[in-house]
Design a protein around this motif. Structure first.
Motif, PDB file in Angstrom:
ATOM      1  N   SER A 186     -14.366  65.507  94.031  1.00  7.51           N
ATOM      2  CA  SER A 186     -13.975  64.393  94.897  1.00  7.51           C
ATOM      3  C   SER A 186     -13.620  63.174  94.053  1.00  7.51           C
ATOM      4  N   PHE A 187     -12.794  62.321  94.641  1.00 11.60           N
ATOM      5  CA  PHE A 187     -12.393  61.088  93.963  1.00 11.60           C
ATOM      6  C   PHE A 187     -12.100  60.045  95.035  1.00 11.60           C
ATOM      7  N   ARG A 188     -12.636  58.849  94.850  1.00 10.75           N
ATOM      8  CA  ARG A 188     -12.426  57.753  95.786  1.00 10.75           C
ATOM      9  C   ARG A 188     -11.957  56.524  95.000  1.00 10.75           C
ATOM     10  N   PHE A 189     -11.018  55.766  95.559  1.00 11.77           N
ATOM     11  CA  PHE A 189     -10.518  54.581  94.872  1.00 11.77           C
ATOM     12  C   PHE A 189      -9.910  53.627  95.901  1.00 11.77           C
ATOM     13  N   VAL A 190      -9.746  52.390  95.485  1.00  7.81           N
ATOM     14  CA  VAL A 190      -9.055  51.392  96.296  1.00  7.81           C
ATOM     15  C   VAL A 190      -7.689  51.175  95.651  1.00  7.81           C
ATOM     16  N   PRO A 191      -6.625  51.594  96.309  1.00  6.14           N
ATOM     17  CA  PRO A 191      -5.293  51.537  95.673  1.00  6.14           C
ATOM     18  C   PRO A 191      -4.767  50.122  95.541  1.00  6.14           C
ATOM     19  N   GLN A 192      -4.022  49.918  94.475  1.00  2.00           N
ATOM     20  CA  GLN A 192      -3.359  48.645  94.214  1.00  2.00           C
ATOM     21  C   GLN A 192      -1.851  48.874  94.148  1.00  2.00           C
ATOM     22  N   PRO A 193      -1.046  47.871  94.467  1.00  5.39           N
ATOM     23  CA  PRO A 193       0.401  48.031  94.314  1.00  5.39           C
ATOM     24  C   PRO A 193       0.743  48.444  92.886  1.00  5.39           C
ATOM     25  N   ALA A 194       1.629  49.408  92.757  1.00  5.63           N
ATOM     26  CA  ALA A 194       1.957  49.935  91.444  1.00  5.63           C
ATOM     27  C   ALA A 194       2.699  48.907  90.608  1.00  5.63           C
ATOM     28  N   ALA A 195       2.422  48.936  89.313  1.00  3.93           N
ATOM     29  CA  ALA A 195       3.080  48.020  88.382  1.00  3.93           C
ATOM     30  C   ALA A 195       4.239  48.732  87.691  1.00  3.93           C
ATOM     31  N   ASN A 196       4.958  47.969  86.884  1.00  3.27           N
ATOM     32  CA  ASN A 196       6.004  48.502  86.006  1.00  3.27           C
ATOM     33  C   ASN A 196       7.101  49.253  86.763  1.00  3.27           C
ATOM     34  N   GLY A 197       7.370  48.833  87.965  1.00  3.47           N
ATOM     35  CA  GLY A 197       8.465  49.429  88.722  1.00  3.47           C
ATOM     36  C   GLY A 197       8.161  50.758  89.365  1.00  3.47           C
ATOM     37  N   PHE A 198       6.936  51.257  89.194  1.00  5.12           N
ATOM     38  CA  PHE A 198       6.606  52.571  89.760  1.00  5.12           C
ATOM     39  C   PHE A 198       6.571  52.567  91.286  1.00  5.12           C
ATOM     40  N   SER A 199       6.464  51.393  91.895  1.00  4.30           N
ATOM     41  CA  SER A 199       6.394  51.345  93.349  1.00  4.30           C
ATOM     42  C   SER A 199       7.711  51.751  94.003  1.00  4.30           C
ATOM     43  N   SER A 200       8.770  51.896  93.215  1.00  7.62           N
ATOM     44  CA  SER A 200      10.038  52.357  93.784  1.00  7.62           C
ATOM     45  C   SER A 200       9.996  53.849  94.112  1.00  7.62           C
ATOM     46  N   TRP A 201       8.983  54.538  93.582  1.00  3.81           N
ATOM     47  CA  TRP A 201       8.799  55.962  93.914  1.00  3.81           C
ATOM     48  C   TRP A 201       8.047  56.043  95.241  1.00  3.81           C
ATOM     49  N   GLU A 202       8.672  56.623  96.222  1.00  3.67           N
ATOM     50  CA  GLU A 202       8.115  56.613  97.573  1.00  3.67           C
ATOM     51  C   GLU A 202       7.598  57.976  98.030  1.00  3.67           C
ATOM     52  N   LEU A 203       7.819  59.009  97.238  1.00  6.47           N
ATOM     53  CA  LEU A 203       7.360  60.365  97.564  1.00  6.47           C
ATOM     54  C   LEU A 203       6.694  60.954  96.341  1.00  6.47           C
ATOM     55  N   GLY A 204       5.536  61.592  96.541  1.00  9.51           N
ATOM     56  CA  GLY A 204       4.865  62.172  95.388  1.00  9.51           C
ATOM     57  C   GLY A 204       3.656  62.993  95.760  1.00  9.51           C
ATOM     58  N   SER A 205       2.869  63.301  94.740  1.00 14.08           N
ATOM     59  CA  SER A 205       1.669  64.113  94.902  1.00 14.08           C
ATOM     60  C   SER A 205       0.671  63.710  93.828  1.00 14.08           C
ATOM     61  N   VAL A 206      -0.604  63.833  94.153  1.00 14.69           N
ATOM     62  CA  VAL A 206      -1.658  63.534  93.186  1.00 14.69           C
ATOM     63  C   VAL A 206      -2.118  64.847  92.558  1.00 14.69           C
ATOM     64  N   ARG A 207      -2.223  64.857  91.238  1.00 14.97           N
ATOM     65  CA  ARG A 207      -2.617  66.061  90.507  1.00 14.97           C
ATOM     66  C   ARG A 207      -3.953  65.844  89.823  1.00 14.97           C
TER      67      ARG A 207
END
Length: 819
Positions: free
Chosen positions: A222-243
């Motif tokens: 298990s993993f729990r976190f409080v997400p923050q807006p992505a830095a370095n332009g990564f927030s332009s990625w709108e589709l993905g998956s966590v590995r």
């Protein structure tokens, strides 16, 4: 027949049934029959395998995994040593590094693929110099993958709405720790995008490592976190998956053992602007998508129309299949289609643009349209399940659909309230072009109901053509065997094998013991222990249970095989395109029952009531030895079917049902068999001596009647719009449906306030419109009154003037008497 079997024979020849002389081992010869032994899939049951068959023609455990890759699987029965340098090659193009475990077993890691279905697997133990072990690997769509094989987003809706009003806090994910063989793990975010000009050669899709959410975490599931807006332009990625992957590897290392979440909308890492005004941010995206769609080609004209009713949608199994996200049998919440209880997808993508069709239905069983509801049926620019040859947009399974159809739904409908833009480009079809398929069935001992409704029994022993069609080279063959446990001459269907234009060969047969079905693909037995859906060349197979198999071909032909009481029931569904092109035991599909029983030599049965004449017709459809598609993997099948004439002319069945009131089964027969179709049930009990078979026959017959009713064409008048500045009551548009119209305050209704869908497929009455009450009649009336009044006044004045003038004249006129 030879012309119709070209594709099927080609498929079988690929396995090279010819014997290769001078070779004594399977290295480099898997799928072939050698002079002294065999390397074919049937060799194990025939006990003819070469000694090294399992060493070079390998199987794996597990045999399937996510399209995203990262599945660690064992190469069974092959020997490796500690110095072996294992490299695994998938689909002849993608290599991954394997390893040898402490017990000497070789392992492979599946790669990220851009295709689903079975792909070739080659294994090297000398670091890629030679690839002498061969097998196959099943790549699975993330949505069809069992949840135990992937990391789970706890409350996935929260993940995908994060940053919208009132959605925040921490996010959590879980996974089975056995999916990642490490004590410490990294939690990584990977993004997917598609670049290049749509529908051009440079249109490409790609996964890319973005950043790590956490490193060197304990692999505790298990993993729990409080997400923050992505830095370095990564927030332009709108589709993905966590590995989730071992922390022993550098960040973003490709094709290592890992657990992936499903691909999803990355709301939780988008820029701060999204969190400050998610609706405004989403509207900008929606408008940009709207402009893009205006430039892209129109795909709506080439996709199949939706069935009109839920009953039709669930019955048309050759062309439509349950959408895993909205399944009435599994209690799905239908997140993207509120108000719907069940959705289906067209199985095949459209030919040119690889587009898809999704059809949704409400609790009353009628289609939900986007013109009436946000939960309506929607077409897709990219089919969710992808389409061959895959690998490039818009044919990449799942991901292309996300890019062009799902993210835009979030922009316009879920993150903002601007669905009108979305539905402008994704309108529901209203089923006016839908045509139900025709169906035929084989069941019991065995009995036949043709596409045009002719019912008869044929109890020959052998292998026969059920359906053949020159149009698509569809071939379906059936094998009948004597009923076990009886000395009477009765048979039952025990195997059905089929192929279509350029498709692989699929066989469904009774397993040993007759308590389950066995599925073979190009003579190789399949296991559905891990996956219930499999993609093959030109054909899909769905096997949710061991008694239920559905085969779906690219032509739209569908074959359902059901096991009841140890007997097979086979239903064939063919779309309208097969009209006037079918031959075989299931008849000529043309709406004319008179020509259904046409022999292979072109002779019509003159008397359908003559069992002997019908028997001769059936025998004429025995398959030719050179065109048989069946698998012969036992001495019994070789001796009873392959090496003898395909119709056993020494086997003469009992044509009539014995009428013996003293028969111990007579009373039970009367209890079980009644009503329409009872003659089939009676035969199977009194001749086959099996009440179980008779009951199964009764159920199969009734099921076919139900299927025919479900597939009956319905009259639809099509969607009718509400009037501007008014409202509509009623969202059903089938025959007999009534739609009522009303107007907003300040408007009056012009046209029909109520319209009924008529037998002609036309709405009664006139189009309803809402108009503003006009002031002209009052003005006109006032003008008329004013004019009349003015005329009266003028007339009065004129008369008064004349009167005064006459009076003046009289007073001053000359009188002679006065002068």
């Amino acid at each position: 027949m030879m012309g119709r079997l070209t594709a099927a024979i080609f498929v079988l020849l690929v396995s090279c049934v010819c014997r290769t002389s001078g070779v004594t081992g399977c290295e480099g010869y898997c799928g072939r029959a050698l002079s002294s032994c065999s390397c074919q899939p049937t060799c194990a049951s025939l006990k003819t395998c070469c000694a090294d068959y399992k060493e070079y023609c390998v199987s794996t455990l597990p045999y399937s995994g996510t399209i995203l890759g990262g599945t660690d699987f064992v190469v069974l029965d092959a020997t490796f040593n500690a110095s072996s340098e294992v490299v695994c090659r998938f689909d002849n193009s993608t290599d991954t590094v394997g390893y040898v475990d402490d017990t000497g077993r070789g392992h492979c890691i599946s790669p990220t693929l851009y295709e689903t279905g079975w792909v070739s697997l080659k294994i090297s133990s000398d670091n890629g110099t030679t690839f002498n072990r061969v097998g196959s690997w099943l790549s699975v769509h993330t949505g069809k993958l069992d949840s135990k094989f992937k990391a789970i987003l706890v409350n996935s809706t929260k993940w995908q709405y994060y940053g919208t009003p009132n959605v925040g806090g921490s996010l959590e994910m879980t996974w089975d720790i056995s999916l990642v063989g490490a004590d410490r793990v990294n939690i990584e975010l990977w993004g997917y995008t598609e670049t290049g000009e749509p529908y051009s050669d440079n249109w490409q899709g790609r996964w890319e490592y973005l950043y790590s959410l956490a490193k060197d975490q304990p692999n505790n599931g298990s993993f729990r976190f409080v997400p923050q807006p992505a830095a370095n332009g990564f927030s332009s990625w709108e589709l993905g998956s966590v590995r989730v992957s071992p922390s022993t590897y550098p960040d973003g290392t490709w094709n290592v053992q890992a657990a992936w979440t499903e691909d999803h909308a990355l709301a939780w890492h988008l820029e701060e602007k999204f969190r400050l005004d998610s609706a405004g941010w989403a509207l900008e995206k929606c408008l940009a998508w709207d402009q893009l769609e205006e430039k892209l080609p129109n795909f709506l004209d080439e996709i199949i129309d939706c069935p009109c009713t839920l009953a039709q949608a669930r019955a048309d199994t050759g062309r439509f299949h349950t959408d895993y996200g909205c399944d009435i049998e599994k209690g799905s919440v239908c997140t993207y289609h509120p108000g719907s209880v069940h959705c289906v997808r067209a199985i095949q993508a459209s030919p040119k643009y690889a587009a898809g069709q999704q059809c949704c239905y409400d609790k009353t069983g009628v289609q939900v349209l986007t013109e009436d509801s946000i939960g309506g049926s929607t077409p897709d620019r990219a089919h969710d399940w992808g389409s061959p040859p895959f690998k490039k947009p818009p044919r990449i399974p799942g991901l292309s659909h996300w890019i062009y159809d799902v993210l835009s739904f979030y922009y316009c409908c879920l993150w903002s309230d601007n669905c009108n833009y979305y539905f402008k480009h994704r309108p529901s079809s209203d089923c006016r072009r839908y045509q139900s398929p025709s169906s035929a069935v084989v069941f019991g001992d065995p009995h036949f109901i043709t596409f045009d409704g002719v019912s008869y029994s044929f109890n020959g022993k052998g292998e026969y053509t059920l359906v053949t069609s020159e149009e698509t080279q569809l071939v379906i063959q059936g094998r009948t065997e004597p009923v076990e446990g009886t000395t009477l001459n009765a048979t039952t269907l025990t195997s059905v094998v089929m192929t279509d234009l350029y498709s692989d060969v699929i066989e469904v047969r009774l397993a040993s013991g007759h308590n389950s079905l066995e599925v073979l693909h190009n003579q190789r037995t399949l296991s559905f222990s891990e996956q219930s859906w499999m993609d093959f060349r030109g054909v899909f197979v769905f096997c949710p249970t061991s008694t239920n198999v559905t085969v779906m071909f690219g032509s739209g032909a569908g074959v359902e095989v059901r096991l009841r009481e140890g007997t097979m029931t086979t239903t064939v569904l063919l779309p309208e395109e097969f009209k006037n092109s079918t031959l075989g035991l299931l008849g000529t599909m043309n709406g004319d029952a008179k020509d259904d029983l046409l022999s292979s030599s072109g002779q019509l049965v003159q008397d359908y009531s003559s069992p002997e004449e019908v028997f001769e017709f059936g025998a004429s459809w025995a398959v030719l030895n050179k065109s048989a598609l069946f698998t012969y993997d036992s001495d019994y099948l070789l001796n009873e079917y392959k090496f003898v004439p395909r119709h056993d002319d020494t086997f003469i069945p009992q044509f009539t049902v014995p009428e013996n009131p003293d028969d111990p089964l007579a009373n039970l027969t009367a209890e079980i068999c009644s009503g329409e179709g009872s003659q089939f049930c009676r035969y199977d009990i009194l001749v086959g001596r099996s009440p179980q078979m008779g009951n199964a026959t009764r159920v199969s017959f009734q099921s076919h009647v139900t299927l025919m009713n479900d597939l009956k064409p319905v009259v639809t008048c099509g969607w009718v719009s509400p009037p501007t500045n008014g409202a509509k009551e009623g969202t059903t548009y089938l025959r007999g449906a009534v739609v009522k119209f009303s107007c907003d305050d300040g408007y009056i209704l012009k046209g029909s306030a109520e319209r009924t869908c008529q037998n002609s497929g036309q709405w009664s009455g006139e189009e309803a419109t809402c108009v503003t009450p006009s002031k002209i009649p009052g003005i006109v009336a006032g003008s008329v009154i004013g004019a009349v009044t003015l005329i009266i006044i003028i007339t009065t004045l004129v008369l008064h003037s004349r009167k005064q003038k006459r009076k003046h004249t009289e007073e001053h006129s000359w009188d002679p008497e006065e002068h």
